[in-house]
Write an enzyme that holds these catalytic residues in place. Sequence first.
Site, PDB file in Angstrom:
ATOM      1  CE  LYS A 147      -3.357  -2.259   3.044  1.00 51.22           C
ATOM      2  NZ  LYS A 147      -3.866  -2.202   4.429  1.00 51.22           N
ATOM      3  CG  HIS A 152      23.907 -11.200   3.333  1.00 49.80           C
ATOM      4  ND1 HIS A 152      23.399 -11.391   4.612  1.00 49.80           N
ATOM      5  CD2 HIS A 152      23.371 -12.191   2.565  1.00 49.80           C
ATOM      6  CE1 HIS A 152      22.601 -12.447   4.604  1.00 49.80           C
ATOM      7  NE2 HIS A 152      22.564 -12.941   3.376  1.00 49.80           N
TER       8      HIS A 152
HETATM    9  N1  ASP Z   1      21.905 -15.743  -0.637  1.00 45.75           N
HETATM   10  C1  ASP Z   1      22.911 -14.732  -0.875  1.00 45.75           C
HETATM   11  C2  ASP Z   1      22.294 -13.350  -0.813  1.00 45.75           C
HETATM   12  O1  ASP Z   1      21.151 -13.209  -0.456  1.00 45.75           O
HETATM   13  C3  ASP Z   1      23.656 -14.963  -2.142  1.00 45.75           C
HETATM   14  C4  ASP Z   1      22.887 -14.887  -3.417  1.00 45.75           C
HETATM   15  O2  ASP Z   1      21.666 -14.655  -3.414  1.00 45.75           O
HETATM   16  O3  ASP Z   1      23.514 -15.067  -4.461  1.00 45.75           O
HETATM   17  O4  ASP Z   1      22.971 -12.392  -1.088  1.00 45.75           O
END
Ligand code: ASP
Length: 310
Positions: free
Chosen positions: A87, A136
């Site tokens: 939304k 990450h």
């Molecule tokens: N799972 C990992 C990420 O989320 C690597 C990838 O998606 O290639 O970054």
Amino acid sequence: MLSLKGKDILHGNQFSKREIEEIMKAAAYLEKEMKRKDSLNLLKGKILATLFFEPSTRTRLSFETAMQRLGGGVISMASPESSSAAKGETVADTARTVSQYADVIVIRHPRIGSAKEAADAAPIPVINAGDGAGQHPTQALLDIFTIRRELGSLKNLAVSMVGDLKNGRTVHALVELLSLFQARLYFVSPLELRMPEAITFSLKQKGIEIEETEDLPKAASKSDLIYMTRIQKERFEDLSGYERVKGHYVIDENFIAGLKNKIIIMHPLPRVDEISQKVDDYPGAAYFRQVRNGVYVRMALLAMLLGKRV
Ligand code: ASP
């Protein structure tokens, strides 16, 4: 003991070497405990919220497993389409709302900087589980845990990072951690998928030895570890760009047979075609062990962020 209590986990560059050591120690302790018991009561009564605006298998499920193994509960946004994001609600408002329900938030979102926006808005710890092509950091921590486990030490490491170094957030986070241990880095990619210059610049400023190359066998011959990555199809503006680079690097049984040195192979997964299934039985293929380690490292993080001594 350093305290991570109440902190956010947003970027690979936020950790000191000592903090990494503490997290690794806690993860190893929890691993040992889990061999004795099925679950612990450390986070009984606490709630984790997982907000995933992008696909995930391992990160979401391992955080949820980690929380449940620690005796806590989990609430989860079923999908972005079924939440108020559809939304037009901002990430900040969603995070502020969810912090009324939960004690810690794990968020994945396609936009770089989104986890920071959530963290700024929420009074509880926020963990970045991937912000677009940005960072990450929890993957990087579990990678470091795995490297130490597989190779016995983080000293004098030579690491080949291979594939989509431009868009791969796992490598962006992992180089930050490896730089604390003075690893030598080989960046192996097609020209159009090179590691962003801002990252190589800052690594060089820190005195890290880097070599950029397209030659995987040569880099591998000088490395202790190959960190393979998927070409991040979803980050390409047009499919023809993806088609041009896909399948560029493949580790298969011939590649393994040609190796002159003992080498560990890691991958954050999911793999597409860059590691053949025929490699899975190679003793140095560590990617599924990496997955399991992720649970212990995430257990350690959740416990520490919520102020528990482990
Ligand atoms: N799972 C990992 C990420 O989320 C690597 C990838 O998606 O290639 O970054």
